[in-house]
Design a protein around this motif. Structure first.
Motif, PDB file in Angstrom:
ATOM      1  N   ALA A  86       0.814  -1.217   0.000  1.00 52.68           N
ATOM      2  CA  ALA A  86       0.000   0.000   0.000  1.00 52.68           C
ATOM      3  C   ALA A  86       0.847   1.266   0.000  1.00 52.68           C
ATOM      4  N   SER A  87       2.062   1.181   0.523  1.00 46.94           N
ATOM      5  CA  SER A  87       2.938   2.348   0.561  1.00 46.94           C
ATOM      6  C   SER A  87       3.440   2.734  -0.819  1.00 46.94           C
ATOM      7  N   PHE A  88       3.504   1.766  -1.749  1.00 44.98           N
ATOM      8  CA  PHE A  88       4.138   2.013  -3.034  1.00 44.98           C
ATOM      9  C   PHE A  88       3.219   1.845  -4.235  1.00 44.98           C
ATOM     10  N   SER A  89       2.028   1.329  -4.028  1.00 48.74           N
ATOM     11  CA  SER A  89       1.170   0.991  -5.175  1.00 48.74           C
ATOM     12  C   SER A  89       0.834   2.216  -6.022  1.00 48.74           C
ATOM     13  N   CYS A  90       0.720   3.395  -5.407  1.00 48.69           N
ATOM     14  CA  CYS A  90       0.385   4.592  -6.187  1.00 48.69           C
ATOM     15  C   CYS A  90       1.501   4.928  -7.180  1.00 48.69           C
ATOM     16  N   ILE A  91       2.744   4.589  -6.848  1.00 51.34           N
ATOM     17  CA  ILE A  91       3.867   4.829  -7.759  1.00 51.34           C
ATOM     18  C   ILE A  91       3.730   3.953  -8.994  1.00 51.34           C
ATOM     19  N   TRP A  92       3.364   2.699  -8.787  1.00 52.47           N
ATOM     20  CA  TRP A  92       3.228   1.774  -9.920  1.00 52.47           C
ATOM     21  C   TRP A  92       2.016   2.108 -10.764  1.00 52.47           C
ATOM     22  N   ASP A  93       0.972   2.628 -10.135  1.00 53.67           N
ATOM     23  CA  ASP A  93      -0.172   3.109 -10.914  1.00 53.67           C
ATOM     24  C   ASP A  93       0.259   4.273 -11.806  1.00 53.67           C
ATOM     25  N   ALA A  94       1.077   5.176 -11.251  1.00 56.39           N
ATOM     26  CA  ALA A  94       1.546   6.321 -12.032  1.00 56.39           C
ATOM     27  C   ALA A  94       2.461   5.881 -13.175  1.00 56.39           C
ATOM     28  N   LEU A  95       3.315   4.887 -12.936  1.00 53.44           N
ATOM     29  CA  LEU A  95       4.190   4.379 -13.996  1.00 53.44           C
ATOM     30  C   LEU A  95       3.380   3.704 -15.095  1.00 53.44           C
ATOM     31  N   ALA A  96       2.324   2.985 -14.695  1.00 51.94           N
ATOM     32  CA  ALA A  96       1.460   2.354 -15.700  1.00 51.94           C
ATOM     33  C   ALA A  96       0.780   3.408 -16.571  1.00 51.94           C
ATOM     34  N   ALA A  97       0.341   4.491 -15.942  1.00 53.75           N
ATOM     35  CA  ALA A  97      -0.280   5.573 -16.707  1.00 53.75           C
ATOM     36  C   ALA A  97       0.743   6.229 -17.628  1.00 53.75           C
ATOM     37  N   PHE A  98       1.997   6.306 -17.186  1.00 51.90           N
ATOM     38  CA  PHE A  98       3.041   6.923 -17.997  1.00 51.90           C
ATOM     39  C   PHE A  98       3.269   6.126 -19.279  1.00 51.90           C
ATOM     40  N   VAL A  99       3.422   4.808 -19.180  1.00 48.09           N
ATOM     41  CA  VAL A  99       3.705   4.011 -20.384  1.00 48.09           C
ATOM     42  C   VAL A  99       2.472   3.871 -21.269  1.00 48.09           C
ATOM     43  N   ALA A 100       1.315   4.267 -20.760  1.00 53.37           N
ATOM     44  CA  ALA A 100       0.110   4.263 -21.597  1.00 53.37           C
ATOM     45  C   ALA A 100       0.092   5.449 -22.560  1.00 53.37           C
ATOM     46  N   GLY A 101       0.952   6.439 -22.314  1.00 49.28           N
ATOM     47  CA  GLY A 101       0.991   7.615 -23.166  1.00 49.28           C
ATOM     48  C   GLY A 101       1.830   7.404 -24.413  1.00 49.28           C
ATOM     49  N   GLU A 102       1.430   8.019 -25.491  1.00 49.98           N
ATOM     50  CA  GLU A 102       2.180   7.908 -26.738  1.00 49.98           C
ATOM     51  C   GLU A 102       3.520   8.643 -26.631  1.00 49.98           C
ATOM     52  N   ARG A 103       4.521   8.085 -27.266  1.00 50.86           N
ATOM     53  CA  ARG A 103       5.863   8.666 -27.318  1.00 50.86           C
ATOM     54  C   ARG A 103       6.474   8.847 -25.933  1.00 50.86           C
ATOM     55  N   ARG A 104       6.075   7.985 -25.010  1.00 53.71           N
ATOM     56  CA  ARG A 104       6.676   7.971 -23.670  1.00 53.71           C
ATOM     57  C   ARG A 104       7.493   6.685 -23.527  1.00 53.71           C
ATOM     58  N   THR A 105       8.689   6.768 -22.939  1.00 58.41           N
ATOM     59  CA  THR A 105       9.536   5.598 -22.712  1.00 58.41           C
ATOM     60  C   THR A 105       9.974   5.562 -21.260  1.00 58.41           C
ATOM     61  N   LEU A 106       9.836   4.399 -20.640  1.00 58.97           N
ATOM     62  CA  LEU A 106      10.295   4.184 -19.269  1.00 58.97           C
ATOM     63  C   LEU A 106      11.535   3.299 -19.310  1.00 58.97           C
ATOM     64  N   VAL A 107      12.611   3.747 -18.671  1.00 54.34           N
ATOM     65  CA  VAL A 107      13.867   3.002 -18.632  1.00 54.34           C
ATOM     66  C   VAL A 107      14.183   2.654 -17.181  1.00 54.34           C
ATOM     67  N   LEU A 108      14.404   1.374 -16.910  1.00 55.03           N
ATOM     68  CA  LEU A 108      14.764   0.922 -15.565  1.00 55.03           C
ATOM     69  C   LEU A 108      16.197   0.404 -15.599  1.00 55.03           C
ATOM     70  N   ILE A 109      17.073   1.041 -14.831  1.00 58.04           N
ATOM     71  CA  ILE A 109      18.486   0.686 -14.768  1.00 58.04           C
ATOM     72  C   ILE A 109      18.756  -0.014 -13.439  1.00 58.04           C
TER      73      ILE A 109
END
Length: 495
Positions: A86-109
């Motif tokens: 519950a402490s972190f789920s809102c972050i993952w919801d926001a990341l999911a919304a980010f990759v749903a956008g066109e011309r958006r790229t998420l990079v995890l290092i």
């Protein structure tokens, strides 16, 4: 430069440290702010290409209660638990919304606290959480988990992002070993815990820090992965006396590890571990001047002089795996040092330990050319215009000259500030000591000294954007709920 992904702007954050199956072990505080910031990044440059780079230590599996040093068969379960927390789920919801956008790229290092992200099973889990079965969304997620960092272009500038642990002898990753684990997981084979040899930083966390953290929830906010900080750990928890010999071997492994990683970012190889010998570690390095003075001042009540005792300790420290023994006295050499450190009031011993650790402190000087800056910039070629690291938790913004710039994007976990004023003497340190000994994170969060909050309200990010005037790199502070324009701390323009 056409071989690399091209963006109109990128935004980089590091050291989020999502993890801790006990709330008291969770060191990320501003989760709602982070979710708001991710949403803000997603709205930038609507007609252009935008990347959000999570530059290492996205997770913190070392904060999870797990056997051993690395989660293998449990890796998917552990990462899934963190994402659902519950402490972190809102972050993952926001990341999911980010990759749903066109011309958006998420990079995890990859970093050094989330090495399980190298496993194909974990990568598939993350993709499923963020993109489901949507292949278009999945194509907007990239992983960099082999130690190569991430290179892209923004305008006419080349940008290179790497966590920074690659040049840290405490915390380097053995990427071939991680690949071997991934191959075993895919082949349905297990890993014997004895086969995994952890780095020194992982040993420090798992063998010492997590136990101390059970009482002092704030201890890893100090990031005490330096030799002088060993003294602070000794003072804080006398019950750790039997582990001090192990601490010595960790320091020895750090020295040996330094020889292994000196070319980690280059294309050349490095010496196999079995061919490297640890260099001796001295008591001067281990304790620092203030704690050494305590050892000497207490020497009169023992048969052996402090100088003889310290000399014996140094001889033993040169053999980090040897038993610490002392024929001239019934106690081991380290036990004598320990007795002297605990022979003064605990608050004074801790104050002196912190003064040792923070001597010549430049923690919050974002222009300081620290070791990570020196080592990474020495390993990166001149064709790279912007170098961005994390790992140290210390933000940096440095003009390297010649149109080249270096950033460290700091951290999102709590940061504590010990000023010269509060460490001046025993009386000034008393209120700080009371909060530290209380041990609860709630007390840390609520504490103020000299009118300033003990926990800094600082969450850092770096942006690189193509503009009409050139490519602009900025160190920024994300404020409020994260949904507004971050504050610019330092800005460079590459024409």
């Amino acid at each position: 430069m056409s071989d690399f992904p091209a963006y109109d702007e990128i935004h980089v954050i590091s050291d989020i440290h999502m993890g801790g199956n006990r709330p008291s072990f969770q060191i990320l505080k501003e989760t709602r702010r982070l979710a708001g910031y991710i949403g803000w990044v997603g709205k930038q440059c609507p007609a252009g290409h935008v990347a959000l780079v999570l530059n290492g230590d996205v997770f913190d599996t070392l904060a999870e209660e797990l056997p051993g040093y690395v989660a293998v068969e449990q890796a998917v379960t552990v990462v899934e638990r963190i994402m659902k927390d519950a402490s972190f789920s809102c972050i993952w919801d926001a990341l999911a919304a980010f990759v749903a956008g066109e011309r958006r790229t998420l990079v995890l290092i990859i970093g050094n606290h989330d090495i399980e992200m190298a496993f194909p099973t974990v990568q598939r889990l993350i993709m499923k959480r963020l993109a489901g079965d949507d292949l278009v969304k999945r194509a907007r997620i990239e992983f960099s988990t082999i130690g190569a960092g991430y290179t892209c272009t923004v305008g006419n500038a080349r940008v290179y992002c790497t966590h920074g642990n690659e040049v840290d002898a405490w915390n380097y990753n053995r990427y071939e070993d991680l690949a071997k684990v991934g191959r075993r997981l895919n082949a349905g084979r297990s890993l014997d815990p004895k086969e995994w040899y952890p780095n020194a930083g992982t040993r420090m966390v798992k063998e010492v820090m997590n136990e101390v953290k059970g009482k002092y929830k704030w201890i890893d906010l100090l990031k005490p992965e330096t030799q002088a900080a060993v003294g602070a750990l000794v003072v804080l928890d006398p019950s750790q006396a039997t582990k001090i010999t192990n601490l010595m071997s960790i320091v020895g492994e750090k020295t040996r590890g330094g020889k292994e990683v000196n070319q980690r970012l280059s294309a050349e190889g490095f010496q196999p571990r079995e061919q490297v010998d640890a260099s001796p570690v001295t008591v001067n390095q281990l304790l620092g001047p203030n704690l050494r003075e305590i050892a000497r001042s207490q020497s009169q009540q023992h048969l052996q002089s402090a100088d003889e005792m310290l000399a014996m300790a140094e001889a033993n420290l040169g053999r980090p795996n040897a038993q610490i023994t002392e024929p001239a006295a019934p106690l081991g050499t380290w036990q004598l040092i320990f007795d002297r450190l605990t022979g003064v009031p605990k608050d004074e011993a801790l104050r002196r330990a912190l003064k040792d650790w923070l001597a010549d402190d430049k923690t919050f000087d974002y222009t300081d050319q620290d070791d990570t800056f020196k080592d990474v910039t020495a390993a990166v070629g001149s064709s790279v215009d912007f170098i961005i690291t994390g790992h140290t938790h210390l933000e940096r913004a440095i003009d390297m000259g010649g149109g080249r710039f270096y950033f460290n994007c700091g951290t999102w976990i709590r940061l504590l500030r010990f000023t010269d004023a509060v460490l001046k003497d025993r009386d000034s340190f008393k209120p700080v000591y009371e909060v530290l000994i209380d041990g609860r994170m709630e007390a840390i969060d609520a504490a103020t000294f000299g009118g300033e909050s003990f926990v800094m309200n600082q969450t850092s990010a770096v942006s690189v954007k193509a503009t009409n005037d050139g490519v602009v790199g900025c160190l920024r502070h994300v404020i409020g709920d994260g949904s507004g324009e971050p504050q610019v701390i330092r800005q460079f323009v590459r024409a």
